[in-house]
Design a protein around this motif. Structure first.
Motif, PDB file in Angstrom:
ATOM      1  N   VAL A 165      58.870  28.146  50.959  1.00 13.99           N
ATOM      2  CA  VAL A 165      58.093  27.157  51.683  1.00 13.99           C
ATOM      3  C   VAL A 165      56.961  26.874  51.289  1.00 13.99           C
ATOM      4  O   VAL A 165      56.050  26.146  51.459  1.00 13.99           O
ATOM      5  CB  VAL A 165      58.335  27.705  53.179  1.00 13.99           C
ATOM      6  CG1 VAL A 165      57.420  26.839  54.073  1.00 13.99           C
ATOM      7  CG2 VAL A 165      59.901  27.492  53.599  1.00 13.99           C
ATOM      8  N   GLU A 166      56.273  28.221  50.718  1.00 20.43           N
ATOM      9  CA  GLU A 166      54.791  28.277  50.129  1.00 20.43           C
ATOM     10  C   GLU A 166      54.512  27.150  49.060  1.00 20.43           C
ATOM     11  O   GLU A 166      53.389  26.636  48.960  1.00 20.43           O
ATOM     12  CB  GLU A 166      54.342  29.429  49.754  1.00 20.43           C
ATOM     13  CG  GLU A 166      53.967  30.670  50.900  1.00 20.43           C
ATOM     14  CD  GLU A 166      55.403  31.121  51.641  1.00 20.43           C
ATOM     15  OE1 GLU A 166      55.321  31.552  52.733  1.00 20.43           O
ATOM     16  OE2 GLU A 166      56.643  31.355  50.780  1.00 20.43           O
ATOM     17  N   MET A 167      55.612  27.109  48.280  1.00 21.39           N
ATOM     18  CA  MET A 167      55.546  26.171  47.286  1.00 21.39           C
ATOM     19  C   MET A 167      55.653  24.768  47.942  1.00 21.39           C
ATOM     20  O   MET A 167      54.845  23.617  47.554  1.00 21.39           O
ATOM     21  CB  MET A 167      56.805  26.136  46.312  1.00 21.39           C
ATOM     22  CG  MET A 167      56.788  25.398  45.203  1.00 21.39           C
ATOM     23  SD  MET A 167      58.135  25.516  43.991  1.00 21.39           S
ATOM     24  CE  MET A 167      59.529  24.763  44.845  1.00 21.39           C
ATOM     25  N   LEU A 168      56.163  24.525  48.764  1.00 18.65           N
ATOM     26  CA  LEU A 168      55.915  22.985  49.713  1.00 18.65           C
ATOM     27  C   LEU A 168      54.669  22.925  50.397  1.00 18.65           C
ATOM     28  O   LEU A 168      54.292  21.718  50.168  1.00 18.65           O
ATOM     29  CB  LEU A 168      57.100  23.123  50.638  1.00 18.65           C
ATOM     30  CG  LEU A 168      58.550  23.349  50.264  1.00 18.65           C
ATOM     31  CD1 LEU A 168      59.474  23.058  51.625  1.00 18.65           C
ATOM     32  CD2 LEU A 168      58.991  21.905  49.453  1.00 18.65           C
ATOM     33  N   VAL A 222      55.416  14.845  51.319  1.00 16.65           N
ATOM     34  CA  VAL A 222      56.363  15.698  50.487  1.00 16.65           C
ATOM     35  C   VAL A 222      57.532  15.407  51.355  1.00 16.65           C
ATOM     36  O   VAL A 222      57.808  15.555  52.388  1.00 16.65           O
ATOM     37  CB  VAL A 222      55.931  17.058  50.600  1.00 16.65           C
ATOM     38  CG1 VAL A 222      57.335  17.801  50.088  1.00 16.65           C
ATOM     39  CG2 VAL A 222      54.673  17.257  49.612  1.00 16.65           C
ATOM     40  N   LEU A 223      58.366  14.759  50.581  1.00 16.55           N
ATOM     41  CA  LEU A 223      59.806  14.431  51.121  1.00 16.55           C
ATOM     42  C   LEU A 223      60.900  15.338  50.939  1.00 16.55           C
ATOM     43  O   LEU A 223      60.844  15.889  49.720  1.00 16.55           O
ATOM     44  CB  LEU A 223      60.442  13.160  50.726  1.00 16.55           C
ATOM     45  CG  LEU A 223      59.221  11.897  51.134  1.00 16.55           C
ATOM     46  CD1 LEU A 223      59.822  10.589  50.716  1.00 16.55           C
ATOM     47  CD2 LEU A 223      59.031  11.808  52.663  1.00 16.55           C
ATOM     48  N   LEU A 224      61.851  15.834  51.766  1.00 13.38           N
ATOM     49  CA  LEU A 224      62.882  16.618  51.628  1.00 13.38           C
ATOM     50  C   LEU A 224      64.010  16.115  51.777  1.00 13.38           C
ATOM     51  O   LEU A 224      64.244  15.113  52.573  1.00 13.38           O
ATOM     52  CB  LEU A 224      62.664  17.775  52.405  1.00 13.38           C
ATOM     53  CG  LEU A 224      61.398  18.745  52.559  1.00 13.38           C
ATOM     54  CD1 LEU A 224      61.231  19.652  53.563  1.00 13.38           C
ATOM     55  CD2 LEU A 224      61.170  19.513  51.090  1.00 13.38           C
ATOM     56  N   PRO A 225      65.201  16.633  51.040  1.00 12.03           N
ATOM     57  CA  PRO A 225      66.623  15.997  50.979  1.00 12.03           C
ATOM     58  C   PRO A 225      67.078  16.340  52.259  1.00 12.03           C
ATOM     59  O   PRO A 225      67.202  17.312  52.907  1.00 12.03           O
ATOM     60  CB  PRO A 225      67.308  16.433  49.684  1.00 12.03           C
ATOM     61  CG  PRO A 225      66.668  17.558  49.563  1.00 12.03           C
ATOM     62  CD  PRO A 225      65.290  17.689  49.978  1.00 12.03           C
ATOM     63  N   ALA A 266      60.244  13.616  55.895  1.00  8.56           N
ATOM     64  CA  ALA A 266      58.799  13.999  55.635  1.00  8.56           C
ATOM     65  C   ALA A 266      58.881  15.573  56.126  1.00  8.56           C
ATOM     66  O   ALA A 266      59.430  16.141  56.862  1.00  8.56           O
ATOM     67  CB  ALA A 266      57.763  13.437  56.537  1.00  8.56           C
ATOM     68  N   TYR A 267      58.296  16.318  55.240  1.00  7.70           N
ATOM     69  CA  TYR A 267      58.087  18.076  55.424  1.00  7.70           C
ATOM     70  C   TYR A 267      56.787  17.892  56.344  1.00  7.70           C
ATOM     71  O   TYR A 267      55.899  17.665  56.198  1.00  7.70           O
ATOM     72  CB  TYR A 267      57.786  18.580  54.054  1.00  7.70           C
ATOM     73  CG  TYR A 267      57.505  20.009  54.335  1.00  7.70           C
ATOM     74  CD1 TYR A 267      58.027  20.792  54.921  1.00  7.70           C
ATOM     75  CD2 TYR A 267      56.340  20.389  53.738  1.00  7.70           C
ATOM     76  CE1 TYR A 267      57.660  22.289  55.210  1.00  7.70           C
ATOM     77  CE2 TYR A 267      55.637  21.732  53.693  1.00  7.70           C
ATOM     78  CZ  TYR A 267      56.414  22.569  54.635  1.00  7.70           C
ATOM     79  OH  TYR A 267      56.152  23.835  54.774  1.00  7.70           O
TER      80      TYR A 267
END
Length: 195
Positions: free
Chosen positions: A59-62, A72-75, A92-93
């Motif tokens: 999650v830190e990478m996100l 940042v979009l997540l699947p 959206a993250y």
């Protein structure tokens, strides 16, 4: 390579990931987040993923991606009535607002965007079991990314996130596979691929 050969390769790679010590996994995740901060220039939209199990990343990478991108979009992975993979939707993250989903995944809460939202991204981070120097990617075999990446912006950087040992010289690939442009590894950082 036949499907049985790919399945055996997937099993070997997954077993190797499961054998990695938690301290090593945490250090690699920290390295990946630092590489994202140092090596990925800004983009308005980045597509990424939430690592699950022994997948590289965190999650830190996100959070690091959010420092460089407007969104940042997540699947969001769903299947058709026959349980076949469909192109993934995107959400959206928002830190601290991930929800548990099918397949043991974490995903963004609604509202979701259509699969075509991937075309807005200048950078797409893609989970992989391995990637080779020509850009061939080995995923888990369900086909979610195969169905989604065909909708990308052709100029987007497609970055397979793998452990150092998972950047290989050669992998089997098929005509429908979308080649990766880069690999991101804990030890090597961002590596341009020949594909």
């Amino acid at each position: 390579m036949a499907s049985a050969g790919k399945a055996a390769l997937r099993e070997r790679l997954l077993a190797a990931r499961r054998s990695v010590n938690d301290d090593v996994r945490a250090a690699e995740a920290q390295s990946l987040a630092e590489h994202v901060d140092a090596q990925l220039n800004s983009a308005e939209v980045v597509c990424a993923y939430v690592p699950v199990g022994a997948e590289p990343g965190s999650v830190e990478m996100l959070d690091a991606l959010l420092r460089h991108a407007d969104r940042v979009l997540l699947p969001v992975a769903r299947t058709a009535a026959d349980d076949s993979a469909t192109a993934m939707q995107w959400g959206a993250y928002r830190p601290g607002q991930l929800v548990t989903a099918r397949f043991g995944l974490l995903e963004p809460a609604r509202p979701w965007l259509p699969a075509t939202a991937v075309a807005e991204a200048g950078i797409v981070l893609v989970p992989a079991l391995a990637v080779d120097r020509s850009g061939a990617r080995l995923g888990r075999g369900r086909g979610f990314y195969d169905r989604t990446l065909v909708l990308r912006d052709p100029g987007a950087r497609l970055i397979a996130v793998v452990r150092d040992e998972e950047l290989l010289d050669e992998l089997p690939h098929e005509p429908h596979d979308v080649p990766m442009t880069h690999a991101l590894t804990p030890g090597r950082g961002l590596v341009e691929l020949a594909g």
